[in-house]
Design a protein around this motif. Structure first.
Motif, PDB file in Angstrom:
ATOM      1  N   CYS A  79       0.846  -1.189   0.000  1.00  0.00           N
ATOM      2  CA  CYS A  79       0.000   0.000   0.000  1.00  0.00           C
ATOM      3  C   CYS A  79       0.887   1.247   0.000  1.00  0.00           C
ATOM      4  CB  CYS A  79      -0.918  -0.008   1.217  1.00  0.00           C
ATOM      5  SG  CYS A  79      -2.046  -1.437   1.264  1.00  0.00           S
ATOM      6  N   ARG A  80       0.252   2.405  -0.116  1.00  0.00           N
ATOM      7  CA  ARG A  80       1.010   3.635  -0.324  1.00  0.00           C
ATOM      8  C   ARG A  80       1.870   4.030   0.883  1.00  0.00           C
ATOM      9  NH1 ARG A  80      -1.619   7.764  -2.517  1.00  0.00           N
ATOM     10  NH2 ARG A  80      -0.253   9.283  -1.589  1.00  0.00           N
ATOM     11  N   TYR A  81       1.573   3.526   2.071  1.00  0.00           N
ATOM     12  CA  TYR A  81       2.371   3.863   3.259  1.00  0.00           C
ATOM     13  C   TYR A  81       3.200   2.676   3.751  1.00  0.00           C
ATOM     14  CZ  TYR A  81      -0.662   7.949   3.300  1.00  0.00           C
ATOM     15  OH  TYR A  81      -1.340   9.094   2.946  1.00  0.00           O
ATOM     16  N   GLN A 117      -0.499   6.583 -12.271  1.00  0.00           N
ATOM     17  CA  GLN A 117       0.706   7.179 -12.836  1.00  0.00           C
ATOM     18  C   GLN A 117       1.900   6.946 -11.923  1.00  0.00           C
ATOM     19  OE1 GLN A 117      -0.044  11.296 -13.715  1.00  0.00           O
ATOM     20  NE2 GLN A 117      -1.242  10.828 -15.554  1.00  0.00           N
ATOM     21  N   VAL A 118       1.668   7.029 -10.617  1.00  0.00           N
ATOM     22  CA  VAL A 118       2.745   6.869  -9.637  1.00  0.00           C
ATOM     23  C   VAL A 118       2.280   5.902  -8.559  1.00  0.00           C
ATOM     24  CG1 VAL A 118       4.217   8.024  -7.959  1.00  0.00           C
ATOM     25  CG2 VAL A 118       3.574   9.216 -10.060  1.00  0.00           C
ATOM     26  N   ILE A 119       3.146   4.944  -8.216  1.00  0.00           N
ATOM     27  CA  ILE A 119       2.890   4.005  -7.124  1.00  0.00           C
ATOM     28  C   ILE A 119       3.688   4.494  -5.919  1.00  0.00           C
ATOM     29  CG2 ILE A 119       3.037   1.610  -6.371  1.00  0.00           C
ATOM     30  CD1 ILE A 119       3.123   0.819  -9.340  1.00  0.00           C
ATOM     31  N   HIS A 120       2.996   5.021  -4.924  1.00  0.00           N
ATOM     32  CA  HIS A 120       3.671   5.602  -3.757  1.00  0.00           C
ATOM     33  C   HIS A 120       3.986   4.531  -2.718  1.00  0.00           C
ATOM     34  CE1 HIS A 120       1.686   9.285  -5.404  1.00  0.00           C
ATOM     35  NE2 HIS A 120       2.834   9.818  -5.028  1.00  0.00           N
ATOM     36  N   LEU A 121       5.157   4.662  -2.095  1.00  0.00           N
ATOM     37  CA  LEU A 121       5.609   3.763  -1.041  1.00  0.00           C
ATOM     38  C   LEU A 121       6.339   4.575   0.019  1.00  0.00           C
ATOM     39  CD1 LEU A 121       7.137   1.097  -3.442  1.00  0.00           C
ATOM     40  CD2 LEU A 121       4.970   0.842  -2.240  1.00  0.00           C
ATOM     41  N   ARG A 122       6.374   4.044   1.233  1.00  0.00           N
ATOM     42  CA  ARG A 122       7.121   4.747   2.280  1.00  0.00           C
ATOM     43  C   ARG A 122       8.619   4.565   2.087  1.00  0.00           C
ATOM     44  NH1 ARG A 122       9.332   3.461   7.289  1.00  0.00           N
ATOM     45  NH2 ARG A 122       9.420   5.237   8.726  1.00  0.00           N
ATOM     46  N   THR A 155       5.428   3.974 -12.290  1.00  0.00           N
ATOM     47  CA  THR A 155       6.599   4.634 -11.704  1.00  0.00           C
ATOM     48  C   THR A 155       6.534   4.502 -10.184  1.00  0.00           C
ATOM     49  OG1 THR A 155       6.694   6.247 -13.506  1.00  0.00           O
ATOM     50  CG2 THR A 155       7.862   6.800 -11.469  1.00  0.00           C
ATOM     51  N   LEU A 156       7.544   3.900  -9.596  1.00  0.00           N
ATOM     52  CA  LEU A 156       7.618   3.793  -8.141  1.00  0.00           C
ATOM     53  C   LEU A 156       8.158   5.088  -7.564  1.00  0.00           C
ATOM     54  CD1 LEU A 156       9.108   0.195  -7.713  1.00  0.00           C
ATOM     55  CD2 LEU A 156       6.706   0.884  -7.679  1.00  0.00           C
ATOM     56  N   GLN A 157       7.533   5.546  -6.480  1.00  0.00           N
ATOM     57  CA  GLN A 157       7.967   6.781  -5.842  1.00  0.00           C
ATOM     58  C   GLN A 157       8.051   6.579  -4.332  1.00  0.00           C
ATOM     59  OE1 GLN A 157       8.959   9.941  -7.123  1.00  0.00           O
ATOM     60  NE2 GLN A 157       9.624   9.959  -4.984  1.00  0.00           N
ATOM     61  N   VAL A 158       9.233   6.750  -3.776  1.00  0.00           N
ATOM     62  CA  VAL A 158       9.436   6.665  -2.332  1.00  0.00           C
ATOM     63  C   VAL A 158       9.158   8.036  -1.723  1.00  0.00           C
ATOM     64  CG1 VAL A 158      11.160   6.362  -0.520  1.00  0.00           C
ATOM     65  CG2 VAL A 158      11.065   4.767  -2.444  1.00  0.00           C
ATOM     66  N   THR A 159       8.307   8.079  -0.709  1.00  0.00           N
ATOM     67  CA  THR A 159       7.941   9.347  -0.073  1.00  0.00           C
ATOM     68  C   THR A 159       8.599   9.533   1.289  1.00  0.00           C
ATOM     69  OG1 THR A 159       5.992   8.390   1.019  1.00  0.00           O
ATOM     70  CG2 THR A 159       5.698   9.251  -1.221  1.00  0.00           C
ATOM     71  N   GLY A 160       8.928   8.440   1.978  1.00  0.00           N
ATOM     72  CA  GLY A 160       9.471   8.545   3.324  1.00  0.00           C
ATOM     73  C   GLY A 160       8.419   8.859   4.366  1.00  0.00           C
ATOM     74  N   SER A 161       7.138   8.917   3.960  1.00  0.00           N
ATOM     75  CA  SER A 161       6.055   9.289   4.874  1.00  0.00           C
ATOM     76  C   SER A 161       5.166   8.090   5.151  1.00  0.00           C
ATOM     77  CB  SER A 161       5.209  10.421   4.275  1.00  0.00           C
ATOM     78  OG  SER A 161       6.005  11.559   4.030  1.00  0.00           O
ATOM     79  N   GLY A 162       4.924   7.842   6.427  1.00  0.00           N
ATOM     80  CA  GLY A 162       3.984   6.803   6.826  1.00  0.00           C
ATOM     81  C   GLY A 162       2.614   7.381   7.061  1.00  0.00           C
ATOM     82  N   GLY A 183      -6.185   5.249  10.797  1.00  0.00           N
ATOM     83  CA  GLY A 183      -5.775   4.412   9.671  1.00  0.00           C
ATOM     84  C   GLY A 183      -5.836   5.165   8.360  1.00  0.00           C
ATOM     85  N   CYS A 184      -5.253   4.591   7.328  1.00  0.00           N
ATOM     86  CA  CYS A 184      -5.233   5.176   5.990  1.00  0.00           C
ATOM     87  C   CYS A 184      -5.660   4.120   4.983  1.00  0.00           C
ATOM     88  CB  CYS A 184      -3.839   5.689   5.623  1.00  0.00           C
ATOM     89  SG  CYS A 184      -3.235   7.036   6.670  1.00  0.00           S
ATOM     90  N   ALA A 185      -6.415   4.544   3.983  1.00  0.00           N
ATOM     91  CA  ALA A 185      -6.820   3.621   2.920  1.00  0.00           C
ATOM     92  C   ALA A 185      -5.587   3.157   2.155  1.00  0.00           C
ATOM     93  CB  ALA A 185      -7.811   4.299   1.984  1.00  0.00           C
ATOM     94  N   CYS A 186      -5.616   1.930   1.664  1.00  0.00           N
ATOM     95  CA  CYS A 186      -4.456   1.318   1.019  1.00  0.00           C
ATOM     96  C   CYS A 186      -4.043   2.055  -0.245  1.00  0.00           C
ATOM     97  CB  CYS A 186      -4.763  -0.145   0.697  1.00  0.00           C
ATOM     98  SG  CYS A 186      -3.438  -1.020  -0.160  1.00  0.00           S
ATOM     99  N   GLY A 187      -5.014   2.392  -1.100  1.00  0.00           N
ATOM    100  CA  GLY A 187      -4.693   3.119  -2.322  1.00  0.00           C
ATOM    101  C   GLY A 187      -4.489   2.250  -3.544  1.00  0.00           C
TER     102      GLY A 187
END
Length: 482
Positions: free
Chosen positions: A143-145, A165-170, A203-210, A216-220
C-alpha cells in the motif's frame, strides 16, 4: 524548537511502529533451481543459455564451472565476494548430464500487483505469522504507506504496469540498504541496475512518509484492483471458488465473495485503529471458543449511492471482515457469535472507543444468512419503488404546470397525450338548450358528406327534430335526448 523536534521524533517512531513491511518473494539468482528450465542449477558439463533478447539481472553467490555460456544482449551478472565462473576442464562429473543445455527461465511474468508474490514480514525481514489477522486482497500488495523489502543478496525483475501514474511507497530496501527519501530513491533510479530490475509503465515513488492518521489510511490500490484479482485468479481461470452460503458477502478490496461476516464502523476523530485491533484480538479472538477465527480490519472508501443505485460520493469507514478456517454448522454459529459480541461491545463502549455506529452483515449458510439476504432484497425493492414514485411525481408535476399554463414548451412524452385527450373530452360537453349548431364530431374535423344534395341522409331523417345533425360515437344512442 526543541519541542517541535521532539514531537516530530515521536510521530516518526509512531509511524514506524505501525508500518507494514511487505517482502518480494521471487528472485533471479543463479543458484535458485526454479529459475532454470531443468529445475536445477547448471553443472560443469552444461551449456548455460540466456535468451538473447531477454533483459535479466542475475545475482551469483558462489563460483561455478561451466562448459559454455550464452549471455543476453542487455543484462547484468552481480557477483558476490568470491563468486565467478571458470571453464570446465573435461574431468568426469558423476552428477552432471554431459553436454546438456540449461536455459534461464523467463522472468517477465512477475508482476507487482500479484498478491501471491508478496508476504508480510517484520522490520528485520522475518516472516510474520498471525493466526488472528489476514488482509483483504488489495492490501496483500504494498500500500502507499508500506515499506517494501527485496531480500539482501538477491536479484529480481518485476513488472510495474499500473493504472496509477505513480505508485507511492514509504520506503524500499535493496541489497540490504533502505531507501527512505525521495532523493535517495532518485539516485538509485539513475543506476544501471534500476532499469533491469523494474520495467513497465508504472513509476515507483518513495515518499518517506507513513500513515499519520491514527484512524488508519486507505491502502490506495483500488485503481489496480482488477490487476490484483486477475493475477490472483489466474490459476483458476478467473473463477472464484464455489461457496456453501446462500448470500455471500463481498468485502471491499477483496476479489471474491466470502462466507462469514462484515462489520462497517462509522468513527469519530478519537478512533485509534491499532488500539481497537489489539482490543478485539485480546478481548475476543484470543478466547478458546474463537479458535480458527480470522479478522481483517482496515480503513476503506465506501461508495455512497442515491436510492441504492446512483453513485454519489465515497466516505471512509472501518471495515471488519470475519472468516473461519473450518466449515459446517458449528463454524457458522461461531462467526455469528463473534460478530454479535463485537456489536455488543460497540453498543456498550463505542462512544469511548470513537465509534459512532456499526452495521453488521452475516452470510454463513444457515437460516440467519437467509434473513440477511432478504434484508438486502428488501432494500433493493424499496429503492426501486422509491425511484418509480419519484418518476411519477415528476411527471405529475410537469402535467400540473402544463395545465396551469406555467409550462409552455414540453418534450413529447407519452404521459402528456392524456392531457390532450382530457381537453378533447371537455370540449364535447352537450350544447346549451336552443342552440342550432350542435357540437363537433370528435372523430372527424368536418361533417360527413351527404349522399345526395336533394335527399336527406338516414341520420337526418331519424333526427330532423333534434339539434344534433349526426350521432356522436362517444355516446350510446340510448342516452341521447328524444
Amino acid at each position: 524548537m526543541r519541542r517541535l523536534c521532539f514531537l516530530l521524533g515521536v510521530l516518526q517512531l509512531l509511524a514506524a511502529a505501525t508500518a507494514v513491511y511487505k517482502q518480494w518473494i521471487p528472485n533471479t539468482n543463479f543458484e535458485t533451481a526454479s529459475n532454470w528450465d531443468k529445475g536445477r542449477v547448471p553443472c560443469a558439463s552444461n551449456v548455460v543459455h540466456f535468451e538473447k533478447n531477454k533483459v535479466v539481472s542475475v545475482f551469483v553467490r558462489s563460483p561455478h564451472t561451466l562448459t559454455d555460456m550464452y549471455l543476453p544482449l542487455n543484462g547484468e551478472l552481480l557477483l558476490a565476494a568470491g563468486a565467478g565462473f571458470a571453464a570446465f576442464d573435461g574431468s568426469w562429473d558423476p552428477g552432471c548430464d554431459s553436454g546438456a543445455t540449461v536455459r534461464f527461465s523467463d522472468t517477465e511474468h512477475h508482476t507487482w500487483f500479484d498478491p501471491t508474490l508478496w508476504q508480510a514480514v517484520s522490520p528485520s525481514g522475518e516472516l510474520e505469522s498471525s493466526r488472528h489477522i489476514f488482509s483483504v486482497d488489495e492490501e496483500r500488495v504494498p500500500c502507499r504507506y508500506d515499506d517494501v523489502i527485496f531480500q539482501p543478496e538477491t536479484s529480481f525483475r518485476v513488472n510495474v504496469d499500473s493504472s496509477q501514474q505513480v505508485i507511492h511507497l514509504r520506503s524500499i530496501s535493496l541489497m540490504g540498504q533502505e531507501l527512505s527519501s525521495p532523493e535517495a530513491w532518485a539516485r538509485y533510479l539513475r543506476s544501471p541496475s534500476a532499469a533491469l530490475q523494474f520495467h513497465g509503465n508504472g513509476t515507483l515513488q518513495v515518499t518517506g512518509s507513513g500513515c499519520m492518521d491514527k484512524s488508519g489510511c486507505a491502502c490506495g490500490n483500488t485503481l489496480d484492483g482488477h490487476r490484483i484479482c486477475a493475477a490472483l485468479l489466474r490459476a483458476s481461470g478467473g473463477q472464484c471458488p464455489a461457496l456453501a452460503c446462500r448470500s455471500p458477502l463481498q468485502p471491499l478490496g477483496h476479489c471474491c465473495p466470502i462466507c462469514g461476516a462484515t462489520i462497517n464502523l462509522d468513527f469519530t476523530p478519537n478512533f485509534d485503529l491499532q488500539k481497537y485491533q489489539n482490543r478485539l484480538i485480546q478481548a475476543l479472538l484470543s478466547q478458546p471458543k474463537y479458535t480458527g477465527m480470522q479478522m481483517a480490519i482496515s480503513k476503506v472508501q465506501k461508495e455512497q449511492t442515491f436510492l441504492g443505485v446512483i453513485p454519489r460520493s465515497s466516505t471512509p469507514v472501518i471495515q471488519i471482515v470475519l472468516i473461519h478456517e473450518g466449515t459446517g454448522v458449528q463454524t457458522s454459529s461461531t462467526v455469528e457469535q463473534l460478530a454479535a459480541d463485537i456489536m455488543e461491545d460497540i453498543a456498550q463502549h463505542g462512544e469511548a472507543l470513537g465509534i459512532s455506529s456499526g452495521k453488521m452483515e452475516v452470510a454463513t449458510g444457515n437460516a440467519f444468512s437467509e434473513q440477511v439476504g432478504s434484508h438486502a432484497l428488501s432494500r433493493i425493492t424499496m429503492g426501486t419503488v422509491l425511484a418509480l414514485l419519484f418518476g411519477l411525481l415528476f411527471l405529475g408535476g410537469m402535467l400540473f404546470l402544463h395545465r396551469k399554463g406555467k409550462l409552455r414548451s414540453l418534450p413529447r412524452l407519452p404521459a402528456l397525450h392524456l392531457s390532450q385527450l382530457w381537453d378533447r373530452v371537455e370540449e364535447l360537453a352537450p350544447p346549451a338548450p336552443g342552440s342550432e349548431k350542435g357540437f363537433d364530431n370528435p372523430m372527424f374535423d368536418v361533417e360527413p358528406p351527404r349522399a345526395d344534395h336533394g335527399e336527406e341522409t338516414p341520420q337526418e331523417m331519424a333526427h330532423r327534430d333534434h339539434p344534433v345533425f349526426y350521432l356522436n360515437p362517444l355516446y350510446d344512442e340510448n342516452e341521447t335526448e328524444t
